[in-house]
Design an enzyme around this catalytic site. Structure first.
Site, PDB file in Angstrom:
ATOM      1  CG  ASP A  83      -0.316   0.037   2.542  1.00  4.05           C
ATOM      2  OD1 ASP A  83       0.717  -0.648   2.707  1.00  4.05           O
ATOM      3  OD2 ASP A  83      -0.805   0.750   3.439  1.00  4.05           O
ATOM      4  CD  GLU A 148       4.081   0.928   7.203  1.00  2.90           C
ATOM      5  OE1 GLU A 148       4.766   1.229   8.193  1.00  2.90           O
ATOM      6  OE2 GLU A 148       3.848   1.749   6.292  1.00  2.90           O
TER       7      GLU A 148
HETATM    8 ZN   LIG Z   1       6.824   2.317   4.211  1.00  3.68          ZN
END
Ligand SMILES: [Zn+2]
Length: 392
Positions: A83, A148
């Site tokens: 992501d 994340e």
């Molecule tokens: Zn990163």
């Protein structure tokens, strides 16, 4: 378990893999096809791929990938996230952030350094290793999350729980975050500071400014409390950590009237802390100083991560040696910077972080030098060649 069709790119070529990944618009929590690119590269090499979708009430579902080659231990894991943060103002970009164009020896696009480039380098290193007949003496695995840059609830943490429930053990892990400040080979992160945010509300009693004896103004107490918690540094640092730091981020009263004593005042603070502290000891430290001022207050908090350290040893030396062999530079061991998913992985195995140069991460025109992608692939390849002799 899933299988995927042969990829339309050469998995041994880190630039081609990085381009395929960047062309997937995987702004958290969207996958945009990014994990499919990895499965298409890894499955033909013999990796057993598990697509793991997690969701929790009130959060968006997130796709993750765990891929493992081999069944024996030790299990060496590369961890990362596909992501990316949003591109932001599109007119600030010189090039389409999801086109993965190459100009002047650089690959441009959101995620180029944070951290699709490093994932591509690891995939290419693994592909070359396997194709050169380097069947691992243990296992090589990839733990790739799509959560994340967001709330990190349905990502690495849940994959680790899933692995544990399956009895799947990780023995050492490298996270591919962009750790190098200026040049490849500058820095390995061997730990991170912890982060805690605290919300202070000081209570009083509202009233007329001309009749203060009928009211109780909380603001002088709030001011004294903030003075008390910022009067002295938390510590002077430790061998591997810089000093802990408390930063006031906002003070809010929101009182529109000049003739009203407000009922309450609020402040928010963030503490980045080293291995001398935990969230509990910090809360006790704060309360001691707030109680010293006295009066009625509330203190809420949340912890983004505790501090952790992988002390210099076989894993840090393995990565440092590989980086030095390829770049000619011996990386510094550091614990600076923000948090990463290493904060979850450290509960399962030794973990260090080493990836690309971070200068353009989260910025417009994010890019990596093609030469860095090539050399990072060589560094990860060197790690794969040596890991099973050096980590038991
Ligand atoms: Zn990163």
């Amino acid at each position: 378990m899933t299988t995927a069709a042969a990829p339309s790119f050469d998995p041994c070529d880190p630039v081609a893999v990085a381009q395929a990944l960047i062309r997937c618009p995987s702004v958290t929590p969207e996958d945009g096809g990014a994990l499919g690119v990895l499965e298409a590269a890894l499955a033909p090499l013999g990796f057993v791929c598990h697509r793991l979708r997690f969701e929790e009430e009130g959060t968006a579902p997130v796709d993750n990938l765990y891929a493992r080659l081999g069944t024996e231990g030790p299990n060496f894991c590369f961890a990362g996230h596909t992501d990316v943060v949003p591109p932001g103002e599109l007119k600030g970009w010189s090039i389409d952030p999801f086109a993965a164009e190459i100009h002047n020896g650089r690959l441009y696009g959101r995620g180029a350094v944070d951290m699709k480039g490093a994932i591509a380098a690891f995939v290419a290193a693994a592909a070359r290793h396997v194709k050169a007949g380097g069947v691992p003496k243990g296992s090589i695995s990839l733990l790739i999350t799509g959560d994340e840059e967001g709330v990190a609830i349905n990502g690495t943490r849940k994959v680790l729980d899933w692995l544990q429930a399956k009895g799947e053990k990780l023995d050492a892990c490298v996270v591919g975050e962009p750790t190098n400040p200026k040049a490849l080979g500058d820095m390995i992160k061997i730990g991170r500071r912890g982060s805690m945010t605290a919300f202070l509300t000081v209570h009083g009693a509202q009233g007329h400014v001309a009749y203060p004896h009928l009211a109780d103004n909380p603001l002088p107490r709030l001011a004294r409390m903030l003075a008390a918690i910022t009067a002295e540094p938390l510590d002077a640092g430790t061998p591997h950590f810089q000093p802990s730091n408390l930063e006031l981020t906002t003070i809010d009263v929101g009182n529109p009237a000049h003739n009203v004593i407000p009922a309450q005042g609020k402040a928010t603070l963030n503490i980045r802390f080293n291995d001398l502290h935990s969230a509990d000891t910090l809360l006790a430290w704060l309360r001691e100083r707030l109680d010293g001022v006295g009066g009625s207050y509330e203190l809420d908090h949340f912890v983004s991560g505790d501090s952790f350290l992988t002390p210099p040893g076989p894993l840090t030396e393995l990565v440092a040696d590989a980086a030095e062999r390829v770049t000619g530079r011996r990386p510094e061991y550091s614990t600076t910077g923000g948090t990463s998913d290493a904060r979850f992985i450290k509960n399962f195995c030794p973990v260090v972080e080493f990836g690309l140069v971070g200068q353009t991460m989260h910025k417009v025109d994010e890019h990596t030098a093609l030469d860095d992608l090539t050399r990072l692939t060589d560094i990860y390849g060197e790690v794969l060649r040596n890991v099973f002799d050096r980590i038991g």
